[in-house]
Design a protein around this motif. Structure first.
Motif, PDB file in Angstrom:
ATOM      1  N   GLY A  12      28.665   2.873  42.634  1.00 21.99           N
ATOM      2  CA  GLY A  12      28.329   2.370  41.545  1.00 21.99           C
ATOM      3  C   GLY A  12      29.271   1.922  40.716  1.00 21.99           C
ATOM      4  N   THR A  14      30.052  -1.559  40.602  1.00 15.80           N
ATOM      5  CA  THR A  14      30.550  -3.141  40.459  1.00 15.80           C
ATOM      6  C   THR A  14      30.480  -3.744  39.222  1.00 15.80           C
ATOM      7  OG1 THR A  14      28.082  -2.949  40.981  1.00 15.80           O
ATOM      8  CG2 THR A  14      29.426  -3.539  42.914  1.00 15.80           C
ATOM      9  N   SER A  15      29.990  -2.882  38.335  1.00 18.24           N
ATOM     10  CA  SER A  15      29.931  -3.273  36.773  1.00 18.24           C
ATOM     11  C   SER A  15      30.125  -2.178  35.988  1.00 18.24           C
ATOM     12  CB  SER A  15      28.709  -4.022  36.388  1.00 18.24           C
ATOM     13  OG  SER A  15      27.609  -2.951  36.600  1.00 18.24           O
ATOM     14  N   ILE A  17      30.637   1.016  33.289  1.00 15.64           N
ATOM     15  CA  ILE A  17      31.679   2.147  32.963  1.00 15.64           C
ATOM     16  C   ILE A  17      32.284   2.481  34.449  1.00 15.64           C
ATOM     17  CG2 ILE A  17      31.678   4.648  32.449  1.00 15.64           C
ATOM     18  CD1 ILE A  17      29.249   4.433  30.877  1.00 15.64           C
ATOM     19  N   ARG A  37      25.780  -2.347  45.355  1.00 15.49           N
ATOM     20  CA  ARG A  37      24.794  -3.149  46.488  1.00 15.49           C
ATOM     21  C   ARG A  37      24.997  -4.538  46.174  1.00 15.49           C
ATOM     22  NH1 ARG A  37      19.398  -1.294  43.316  1.00 15.49           N
ATOM     23  NH2 ARG A  37      20.857  -1.951  41.804  1.00 15.49           N
ATOM     24  N   ARG A  38      25.505  -4.977  45.089  1.00 17.36           N
ATOM     25  CA  ARG A  38      25.749  -6.475  44.871  1.00 17.36           C
ATOM     26  C   ARG A  38      26.986  -7.099  45.627  1.00 17.36           C
ATOM     27  NH1 ARG A  38      25.242  -6.257  38.602  1.00 17.36           N
ATOM     28  NH2 ARG A  38      26.083  -4.278  38.746  1.00 17.36           N
ATOM     29  N   ASP A  56      23.678   1.495  49.147  1.00 19.47           N
ATOM     30  CA  ASP A  56      22.639   1.889  48.290  1.00 19.47           C
ATOM     31  C   ASP A  56      22.169   3.128  48.211  1.00 19.47           C
ATOM     32  OD1 ASP A  56      19.901   1.870  47.522  1.00 19.47           O
ATOM     33  OD2 ASP A  56      19.169   0.167  48.266  1.00 19.47           O
ATOM     34  N   VAL A  57      22.403   3.864  47.096  1.00 22.37           N
ATOM     35  CA  VAL A  57      22.060   5.268  47.066  1.00 22.37           C
ATOM     36  C   VAL A  57      20.722   5.837  47.096  1.00 22.37           C
ATOM     37  CG1 VAL A  57      24.183   5.713  45.565  1.00 22.37           C
ATOM     38  CG2 VAL A  57      21.866   5.555  44.621  1.00 22.37           C
ATOM     39  N   MET A  83      28.218   7.572  40.180  1.00 26.31           N
ATOM     40  CA  MET A  83      28.038   6.889  38.854  1.00 26.31           C
ATOM     41  C   MET A  83      26.710   5.887  38.954  1.00 26.31           C
ATOM     42  SD  MET A  83      29.648   5.870  35.967  1.00 26.31           S
ATOM     43  CE  MET A  83      31.198   6.307  35.950  1.00 26.31           C
ATOM     44  N   TYR A 149      14.242   8.215  32.494  1.00 22.92           N
ATOM     45  CA  TYR A 149      15.588   8.301  32.437  1.00 22.92           C
ATOM     46  C   TYR A 149      16.321   9.727  31.946  1.00 22.92           C
ATOM     47  CZ  TYR A 149      20.464   6.892  31.398  1.00 22.92           C
ATOM     48  OH  TYR A 149      22.041   7.009  31.163  1.00 22.92           O
ATOM     49  N   LYS A 153      18.565  12.391  33.936  1.00 23.70           N
ATOM     50  CA  LYS A 153      20.053  12.812  33.686  1.00 23.70           C
ATOM     51  C   LYS A 153      19.888  14.453  33.302  1.00 23.70           C
ATOM     52  CE  LYS A 153      21.918   8.837  34.058  1.00 23.70           C
ATOM     53  NZ  LYS A 153      22.880   9.061  35.133  1.00 23.70           N
ATOM     54  N   PRO A 180      27.841   8.922  26.009  1.00 19.52           N
ATOM     55  CA  PRO A 180      26.962   8.362  24.863  1.00 19.52           C
ATOM     56  C   PRO A 180      26.527   6.838  25.215  1.00 19.52           C
ATOM     57  CG  PRO A 180      29.021   8.179  23.973  1.00 19.52           C
ATOM     58  CD  PRO A 180      29.263   8.863  25.417  1.00 19.52           C
ATOM     59  N   VAL A 182      27.260   3.508  25.509  1.00 20.43           N
ATOM     60  CA  VAL A 182      28.493   2.560  25.562  1.00 20.43           C
ATOM     61  C   VAL A 182      28.164   0.948  25.962  1.00 20.43           C
ATOM     62  CG1 VAL A 182      30.605   2.175  27.204  1.00 20.43           C
ATOM     63  CG2 VAL A 182      29.715   4.449  26.787  1.00 20.43           C
TER      64      VAL A 182
HETATM   65  N1  LIG Z   1      26.294   2.275  29.462  1.00 20.39           N
HETATM   66  C1  LIG Z   1      25.585   3.587  28.726  1.00 20.39           C
HETATM   67  O1  LIG Z   1      25.315   3.244  27.526  1.00 20.39           O
HETATM   68  C2  LIG Z   1      25.507   4.627  29.451  1.00 20.39           C
HETATM   69  C3  LIG Z   1      25.126   5.995  28.771  1.00 20.39           C
HETATM   70  C4  LIG Z   1      24.920   7.233  29.440  1.00 20.39           C
HETATM   71  C5  LIG Z   1      24.930   6.966  30.856  1.00 20.39           C
HETATM   72  N2  LIG Z   1      25.279   6.032  31.464  1.00 20.39           N
HETATM   73  C6  LIG Z   1      25.162   6.117  32.799  1.00 20.39           C
HETATM   74  O2  LIG Z   1      26.467   5.521  33.402  1.00 20.39           O
HETATM   75  C7  LIG Z   1      26.373   5.084  34.710  1.00 20.39           C
HETATM   76  C8  LIG Z   1      26.844   3.707  34.643  1.00 20.39           C
HETATM   77  O3  LIG Z   1      25.996   2.910  33.815  1.00 20.39           O
HETATM   78  P1  LIG Z   1      26.585   1.336  33.349  1.00 20.39           P
HETATM   79  O4  LIG Z   1      25.890   1.445  31.668  1.00 20.39           O
HETATM   80  O5  LIG Z   1      27.850   1.348  33.538  1.00 20.39           O
HETATM   81  O6  LIG Z   1      25.637   0.479  33.840  1.00 20.39           O
HETATM   82  P2  LIG Z   1      25.749  -0.777  35.080  1.00 20.39           P
HETATM   83  O7  LIG Z   1      26.923  -1.735  34.506  1.00 20.39           O
HETATM   84  O8  LIG Z   1      24.180  -1.362  35.262  1.00 20.39           O
HETATM   85  O9  LIG Z   1      26.037  -0.083  36.374  1.00 20.39           O
HETATM   86  C9  LIG Z   1      25.126   0.647  36.988  1.00 20.39           C
HETATM   87  C10 LIG Z   1      25.985   0.707  38.488  1.00 20.39           C
HETATM   88  O10 LIG Z   1      25.159   1.377  39.457  1.00 20.39           O
HETATM   89  C11 LIG Z   1      25.054   0.763  40.496  1.00 20.39           C
HETATM   90  N3  LIG Z   1      23.892   0.951  41.178  1.00 20.39           N
HETATM   91  C12 LIG Z   1      22.417   0.888  40.723  1.00 20.39           C
HETATM   92  N4  LIG Z   1      21.469   1.139  41.724  1.00 20.39           N
HETATM   93  C13 LIG Z   1      22.250   1.432  42.828  1.00 20.39           C
HETATM   94  C14 LIG Z   1      21.772   1.779  43.944  1.00 20.39           C
HETATM   95  N5  LIG Z   1      20.577   1.838  44.419  1.00 20.39           N
HETATM   96  N6  LIG Z   1      22.738   1.973  44.986  1.00 20.39           N
HETATM   97  C15 LIG Z   1      24.113   1.880  44.625  1.00 20.39           C
HETATM   98  N7  LIG Z   1      24.632   1.707  43.409  1.00 20.39           N
HETATM   99  C16 LIG Z   1      23.636   1.340  42.426  1.00 20.39           C
HETATM  100  C17 LIG Z   1      25.083  -0.782  40.090  1.00 20.39           C
HETATM  101  O11 LIG Z   1      25.592  -1.358  41.330  1.00 20.39           O
HETATM  102  P3  LIG Z   1      24.486  -2.640  41.848  1.00 20.39           P
HETATM  103  O12 LIG Z   1      23.834  -3.120  41.234  1.00 20.39           O
HETATM  104  O13 LIG Z   1      25.841  -3.422  42.735  1.00 20.39           O
HETATM  105  O14 LIG Z   1      24.240  -1.732  43.094  1.00 20.39           O
HETATM  106  C18 LIG Z   1      26.138  -0.664  39.079  1.00 20.39           C
HETATM  107  O15 LIG Z   1      27.584  -0.510  39.714  1.00 20.39           O
HETATM  108  C19 LIG Z   1      25.110   5.287  34.822  1.00 20.39           C
HETATM  109  O16 LIG Z   1      24.690   6.535  35.628  1.00 20.39           O
HETATM  110  C20 LIG Z   1      24.275   5.335  33.519  1.00 20.39           C
HETATM  111  O17 LIG Z   1      23.087   6.216  33.463  1.00 20.39           O
HETATM  112  C21 LIG Z   1      25.413   4.896  30.847  1.00 20.39           C
END
Ligand SMILES: NC(=O)c1ccc[n+]([C@@H]2O[C@H](COP(=O)([O-])OP(=O)(O)OC[C@H]3O[C@@H](n4cnc5c(N)ncnc54)[C@H](OP(=O)(O)O)[C@@H]3O)[C@@H](O)[C@H]2O)c1
Length: 256
Positions: A12, A14-15, A17, A37-38, A56-57, A83, A149, A153, A180, A182
């Motif tokens: 996880g 590809t984008s 955090i 996945r992308r 794909d997890v 992630m 969600y 978590k 938190p 981000v």
């Molecule tokens: N940003 C925040 O505010 C925040 C706060 C607390 C916790 N988090 C946690 O931090 C992590 C990253 O979030 P983010 O905000 O950086 O979001 P994001 O940019 O949407 O990143 C999510 C990542 O998860 C991957 N993913 C989603 N579904 C998947 C699947 N079925 N198989 C494999 N990969 C998958 C996506 O890749 P593909 O789409 O390419 O598969 C992407 O690389 C998440 O667990 C999120 O819950 C984020």
């Protein structure tokens, strides 16, 4: 933990955090394998010089293929970051929310468990390594707009605690990253002006990761309010405050 000379797989990345932490580990002198996945994004990141693998997890077969590919090219793999995650708003008064609930648990909680199951034997076999799970401040202080969600978590938190206890003595450590809000995109920053800057967040995370011994929980300053709400007696008040955001659900909005 050392952040240099590691071999790190981030499921996880590809984008968001995950990608930012991939860049930080690489800049610190570690080999990084990015999963997601992308495939268009994986191709772009491969062109930048990252090792990449489709995964794909939600699909155990896809995880096993990714693991076998990684262990062939990177047998020194010693760090796994789970992630992958999705954040989906749900209106619990609408029964249709259940498909979002299922997807959220499948990716955020079961996806974490599947990835850990696939890689733990390799780490235990090597007698050393780090598993970094990813929960959220929302797992400790719910944001009622995203009920499943929050549940997923909170589940990742409890699972990380049990995993750490079960792996005790194997040389494999477990750290739980608890972000938190981000801002991972300009749109995200616009929607939530209080969300942390991604680069500042990543700098704080990499500093905390290098603490010796590795902390059980990676807590940047901005998440202490969530993590400690119950202890500080602010929980009820903060949940009530955060419940005001329910007005953003389409079904709660008055017709104009
Ligand atoms: N940003 C925040 O505010 C925040 C706060 C607390 C916790 N988090 C946690 O931090 C992590 C990253 O979030 P983010 O905000 O950086 O979001 P994001 O940019 O949407 O990143 C999510 C990542 O998860 C991957 N993913 C989603 N579904 C998947 C699947 N079925 N198989 C494999 N990969 C998958 C996506 O890749 P593909 O789409 O390419 O598969 C992407 O690389 C998440 O667990 C999120 O819950 C984020």
């Amino acid at each position: 933990m050392y952040i240099t000379n590691r071999t790190v797989f981030i499921a996880g990345a590809t984008s968001g955090i995950g990608l930012e932490l991939a860049r930080r580990f690489a800049a610190a002198g570690s080999a990084v394998i990015i999963g997601g996945r992308r495939t268009d994004l994986l191709d772009k990141l491969a062109a930048e010089g990252f090792a990449t693998v489709p995964i794909d997890v939600t699909d155990a077969g896809s995880i096993d293929r990714a693991r076998d590919t990684i262990l062939r090219s990177h047998p020194s793999l010693d760090t796994i970051v789970t992630m992958s995650g999705v954040m989906i708003p749900e209106d619990l008064r609408d029964p249709a929310h259940f498909s979002s609930a299922r997807e959220t648990i499948d990716i955020n909680l079961l996806g974490t468990i599947r990835v850990i199951d696939a890689f733990t034997p390799h780490l235990i076999g090597g007698g050393a390594g780090t598993i970094i799970t990813v929960s959220s401040g929302i797992g400790f202080l719910p944001f009622p707009v995203m009920p499943t969600y929050a549940a997923s978590k909170a589940g990742v938190h409890a699972y990380s605690e049990a995993l750490r206890a079960q792996l005790d003595g194997t040389g494999v450590e477990v750290a739980e990253l608890i972000p938190p809000a981000v801002a991972t995109t300009p749109e995200h920053a616009r929607r939530n002006p209080r969300a942390l800057d991604l680069a500042e967040f990543a700098t704080e995370v990499m500093d905390l990761l290098q603490t010796n011994p590795t902390p059980h929980e990676i807590l940047v300053k901005g998440v202490l309010m969530h993590r400690r709400a119950e202890r500080d007696g602010t929980y009820d008040e903060l949940v009530a405050q955060r419940s005001q955001a329910l007005a953003m659900l389409p079904s709660r909005q008055q017709p104009q």
